[in-house]
Every structure is written in C-alpha cells, then in structure tokens.
Design an enzyme around this catalytic site. Structure first.
Site, mmCIF file in Angstrom:
data_model
loop_
_atom_site.group_PDB
_atom_site.id
_atom_site.type_symbol
_atom_site.label_atom_id
_atom_site.label_comp_id
_atom_site.label_asym_id
_atom_site.label_seq_id
_atom_site.Cartn_x
_atom_site.Cartn_y
_atom_site.Cartn_z
ATOM 1 N N LYS A 134 -6.818 3.260 -3.554
ATOM 2 C CA LYS A 134 -7.279 3.299 -2.163
ATOM 3 C C LYS A 134 -7.456 4.754 -1.751
ATOM 4 C CE LYS A 134 -5.280 2.064 2.381
ATOM 5 N NZ LYS A 134 -4.207 1.341 3.065
ATOM 6 N N ASP A 143 0.853 -1.188 0.000
ATOM 7 C CA ASP A 143 0.000 0.000 0.000
ATOM 8 C C ASP A 143 0.888 1.236 0.000
ATOM 9 O OD1 ASP A 143 -1.763 -2.096 0.569
ATOM 10 O OD2 ASP A 143 -3.069 -0.809 1.780
ATOM 11 N N LYS A 179 -10.260 0.165 -2.728
ATOM 12 C CA LYS A 179 -10.185 -0.011 -1.273
ATOM 13 C C LYS A 179 -10.485 1.297 -0.564
ATOM 14 C CE LYS A 179 -7.045 -1.233 2.527
ATOM 15 N NZ LYS A 179 -5.718 -1.678 2.934
#
Lengths: 306, 293
Positions: free
Chosen positions: A206, A143, A242
C-alpha cells in the site's frame, strides 16, 4: 485469508532494480489518454466502488462516526438499485469491535491500521500487541506501516524482520504493508521497499497512510505494480495493490484501473487484489454513476456526508 | 515598416483562471458590416460543468464574508472598471455602438457597480423582519444566499446587461456561472479581466461565451445549480428552463428588456436570489416593556 508467506530465500535488497523515472512518467501519461466509452465507464465505476476501503483514521473518530461509516458502506446510495458495496472499512484498532458489530454478516471486511500508525515510531512489543489486539477484535485485514527511519538508514534486515514478525501476529488476517512513499524520496527506494515487503510476507502493498503528501501518485503506484509483476513472475505468488490518499475523483480512479489492467492484467481487477484507500472517492463515483444514469450533472446536496 | 497589430484572443473565465474551451471550438461574432470581430470560445457542456464546480467551491467562503467586505470588493470592481473605461468604449464601438452611446453605457455600468456595492450591507435590513406571533417566541426572518446561480445575460447589449445581472447576484453572497451575449461577447471577457484584478475571489463569477441554444439545457439540468436568471429574449428557451427546473426545483427568474435603463437597478434584484430563513426563538415574555430580548 492470507495469501503470501514469509519467504526463506530472499534476494539482496541492496540490489533491487533501479527505476527510470522519466520512463515511468511517460508510461503513466499514456494511461491517462485512454478513451473509455460509456458502457465500460459504468462497469468501471461500479468496480471502483467495490474496491474502496472506506476509511476514517482521525484522532476525533467516535464509535458513532464508525457506525455511520459502516451504514454508509452497506447503503451507498439507496435510490440507485444494483450498486455493489465497498470492499472494507478501514479504522483504528480501538474501533475494530464496533465496526465488526455494525457490519454484521454483510460480507464487508474490517481492516485495521496497526503498528503505531501513522508514524510507526514505537517499540517492537507495542507494535505486536497493537496487531494482536486488532486481530482478536475481529479484524480481517491489518494495514501496518514500515519503519521508514530504519529503512532510510539502510537497515533493510530490520525492516524485513519487523514485517515478518507482524505477519506472524496476523495469523490468517491479510497483511497490507504501507510503505509511506511520500517519505521515501525516490522511486528506487519505493521499488526496494516493495521488494522487502513482499518477500517478508505482505499480502498487499500500500502506498501511503494518507497523512503525508504526496501520497498515491500514479508514478508511485506504477512502480509498485511493476514490483508486484516481477515478484509474481519470480515466485508465482500474487500480491495485491492498494493506492491510498489523494485519489478523490472517479477519473483518477479509472486511470488507475487502466494502469492495473495494462500492467498486471485482468487477474488483478477485483477487490481481492486491488483496493483504493479513500474517504471522499465513494461519493464522487456515486455522483458519476448517477450522472451516467440520469444524464444530469449531480450535486453533493443529494448524497450522504462522509 | 508598418507595424502588425496584435489581435487579442478572448478566452473564457473559470475559477479565476482564463482557460480556452476544452472543446477546442471557436466562433466569430460579426459586426454590422459583416466583418469578424474576434475569435471567441464556443463553450461546451463540459466547460459549463467545470464552471459550476468552480462556483460551488467558491460559494462557501464568499457567502461567509461580511456584508461590508463584499461591498468593499464590489466597489473595487467599479474602480477597476473606471480605469479601463476607454477599452470598454472601444469594444462597444467595434460592436456597433456610437461613441457617445458607448461612453454612456460604460458610465452607467460603473455607477451600477457602486450602487450594488452600497446595497451589500443594507439589503438584509430592508428585507428581513421581526414577525408578530401568538406565542412566547421571538420570531424573525432573515435572508440567505441561494448558492450557485446560472445567469444567461441579455443578448441585446454587451456590457450593461452583464453587469446588471451579475452584480445583484454576487452582492447577495451567491456565486454564479454566466453565459455572455452570443453575438456581443467582447466586453464580457474584458469584464472578466476586471473581476480577476479586483479582489473578487476566483470562482465567484465564471463567464462563458458560446451558444445559448446549445447550453440552455445544461443550465436547467445541472443538479448543483440552485437558481437561473434568464435575461435573454427567447420565449422558447425561457419555457424550457421552467420545465427543466423540476429536477431539483430550482428557482427560475426572467428579466426582459436588457436592463439598459438607468432605472433598471433595485435591491429587489438582490432579493430575487435569496432564501428566507425564519427562526423561532423561545422567550419569556412577548410584550415590549417586559420582554427578555
């Protein structure tokens, strides 16, 4: 496994579509009025559980805390049979090895934040090393955060190249690109950042680090879902979504699922293509599942501390 | 031209706010002549659930306040009640009491607030103890609040029963979810307005109006309610509470008679909603003269 690649042919990101904010707000309000019947609710709740990236990203994280979280990921609420596990554990790079060991062959993935999370204010080499370290320690997913300062200054090529460089450092690990939408000021910018990330090779986009408010509002998530849809129609490549931060109750999570279903379709309704970044959501979902099962409203006293 | 009177809308009290019932349902309690008194919210199980969530949220910081501070706030409730005395008297008369009786009831309610305000920082000394043990330990027992208490107020009066059940529960550091008297609910919501303006943190007291028959199961079945005080008259409901309490072994306490008498006040009412925690603290000597504590 990585599912996107760095695209050679890219559009001019200055010309990314603009977003009708009022339209988005009205559309999002509609998703929250869908009535969900009991049976679908139960299925939805289990799906939410299975999509959670159980997260601990604090300065005070210890190996013990990470082991505890990994245990929780595998034993969400043992008194209730037939519960799925969460999708992944999300930790700092220094905790990846510990998490990997604790999860063993449970099938739960290890996601590691990277590139000087959460600010991203570090030299290029350090961000690459940060990523390599996590991958070498066994991270299945990375991430990364984008350089919001550069992005807001209009240096889109810098942001693109940086994401592409991290993508290469990831190897086969899946790359999630955190836009930190709370710092991007407008939905137009969210859309543009989404486009850059996807063309630079993001397997997931995300919303947030969870350190900045507002985080994953439905408006922002919807804007990003629309970007994913357009990208899919244009390139044929699926990108995951996400939302992270601020989704702490089941109701909101179910609204998100409705939004995904109605925007991208059922193909995205599994943890390969949709995740929730959350720490306290899991317990609320568990309490709702127990409420559905027993008929009694539940108390936090009877669920594990997270 | 004659002025059109503005009738008050009575709403429910959850987390320091005055929302309408989420169910959108209402009922009209009647006076003795069969005239409708007001439109009241007919609270649903979801309202009850929201109230429990608010009470749980408020419990932590309320129980951690100093006993002295809780006393100050309870005293403030008495002050605010005194200031709105005429409104309460008026409502009691509307609901069928005579003026002198109504005044006496409000006076008693105010005095009862002062009474429990005084006990806030004193009940602990009365009920806790140092216990003799046969080893080198300093052994003591102290009280701790139970948590979220469900209260079903007396159905036979409007104000005094409500005050007499809520005050000892919050004096001891608990938070509560209260179901007001079904047919005499006016004072309950006006009392909620008093609470909302008297430094009491939102959520410590939550007041619902509606049907006891409909909500009784919600009280015993909710896992996050730690105890229930039943002051109603219905034996069947009392039995249901006792039977249903097994889900998390909640404590069920029943008061009968409506708590209307001047003698219906005592620190034992506070004690009813306390847990006793006993601590064994190792020391060198037990005897008084040479003990190390």
């Amino acid at each position: 496994m990585s599912t996107n690649k760095i695209h050679k042919k890219v559009p001019d990101f200055r010309l990314s579509p603009t977003v009708d904010k009022v339209g988005v707000e009205e559309r999002v309000a509609r998703f929250q009025t869908r009535s969900i019947k009991n049976e679908s609710k139960m299925q939805g709740l289990k799906m939410v559980l299975n999509m959670i990236d159980l997260t601990t990203l604090e300065g005070k994280d210890t190996p013990g805390k990470v082991r505890q979280l990994c245990y929780k990921a595998q034993h969400l609420h043992d008194v209730q049979p037939d519960l799925p596990t969460v999708a992944a554990i999300c930790v700092y790079p220094s905790m990846v090895a510990e998490a990997k060991k604790a999860l063993g062959n449970s099938g739960i993935k290890v996601a590691s934040v990277s590139t000087a999370f959460p600010s991203g204010q570090a030299p290029h080499e350090i961000k690459i090393m940060d990523t390599r370290f996590a991958v070498e320690n066994g991270a299945d997913e990375i991430d990364m955060v984008i350089s919001r300062g550069k992005f807001l200054a209009g240096e889109y090529n810098f942001v693109f190249d940086e994401i592409a460089a991290i993508k290469e450092a990831c190897g086969s690990a899946r790359l999630k690109v955190i836009l930190e939408t709370g710092e991007l000021a407008s939905l137009d910018q969210v859309r543009r950042a989404s486009d850059i990330a996807m063309y630079a090779g993001a397997d997931f986009i995300k919303t947030s680090t969870g350190k900045i408010q507002p985080a994953a509002t439905m408006q922002v998530t919807y804007t990003m879902l629309c970007a994913i849809k357009d990208f899919y129609l244009k390139t044929g490549v699926k990108v995951g979504m996400k939302p992270a931060g601020g989704i702490s109750n089941s109701k909101l999570a179910l609204h998100n699922l409705v939004m995904v279903k109605e925007t991208l379709g059922a193909g995205w309704l599994n943890n390969e293509w949709f995740r929730f970044g959350a720490s306290s959501l899991a317990n609320d979902v568990l309490m709702q599942i127990m409420k559905q099962t027993t008929g009694h409203y539940q108390s936090a006293d009877y669920f594990s501390i997270d | 031209m004659e002025r059109l009177e503005i009738l008050k809308t009575y709403k429910i009290f959850i987390g320091g706010q005055f929302p309408r019932t989420e169910s959108g349902r209402y009922y009209s309690p009647m006076n003795k002549k069969g005239e409708a008194l007001a439109n009241m919210c007919l609270s649903s199980k979801k309202d009850h659930r929201n109230a429990v969530v608010a009470a749980r949220k408020a419990f932590g910081s309320w129980s951690e306040r100093t006993a002295f501070n809780r006393g100050q706030i309870l005293y403030r409730i008495a002050e605010m009640l005194e200031g709105r005395k005429s409104q309460f008297v008026e409502e009691l008369v509307k609901q069928g009491a005579t003026a002198p009786k109504a005044t006496a009831e409000v006076d008693l309610a105010i005095d009862r607030c002062v009474y429990y305000a005084g006990w806030c920082d004193k009940y602990q000394q009365v009920f806790s103890s140092v216990n003799p043990v046969a080893s080198s330990h300093f052994n003591f027992s102290a009280l701790e609040p139970m948590g979220v208490v469900g209260i079903i107020a007396p159905q036979t009066n409007s104000l005094i029963g409500l005050v007499s059940t809520i005050l000892p529960v919050i004096a001891g550091g608990n938070s509560c979810v209260v179901l007001a008297a079904e047919q005499l609910p006016l004072c309950a919501i006006t009392f909620a307005e008093v609470l909302a303006t008297s430094d009491l943190p939102g959520g410590v007291v939550n007041i619902l109006t509606g049907s006891e028959k409909e909500l009784i199961d919600a009280f015993h079945a909710h896992m996050d309610i730690n105890a229930v005080l039943y002051a109603g008259e219905n034996d069947e409901h009392a039995r249901k509470l006792e039977e249903g309490a097994d889900c998390n072994v909640k404590r069920i306490i029943r008061y009968v008679g409506g708590l209307t008498k001047t003698t219906d006040e005592s620190p034992y009412y506070i004690n009813d909603f306390q847990e006793v925690k006993t601590t064994w603290h190792p020391i060198e000597h037990v005897g008084g003269a040479t003990s190390s504590y």
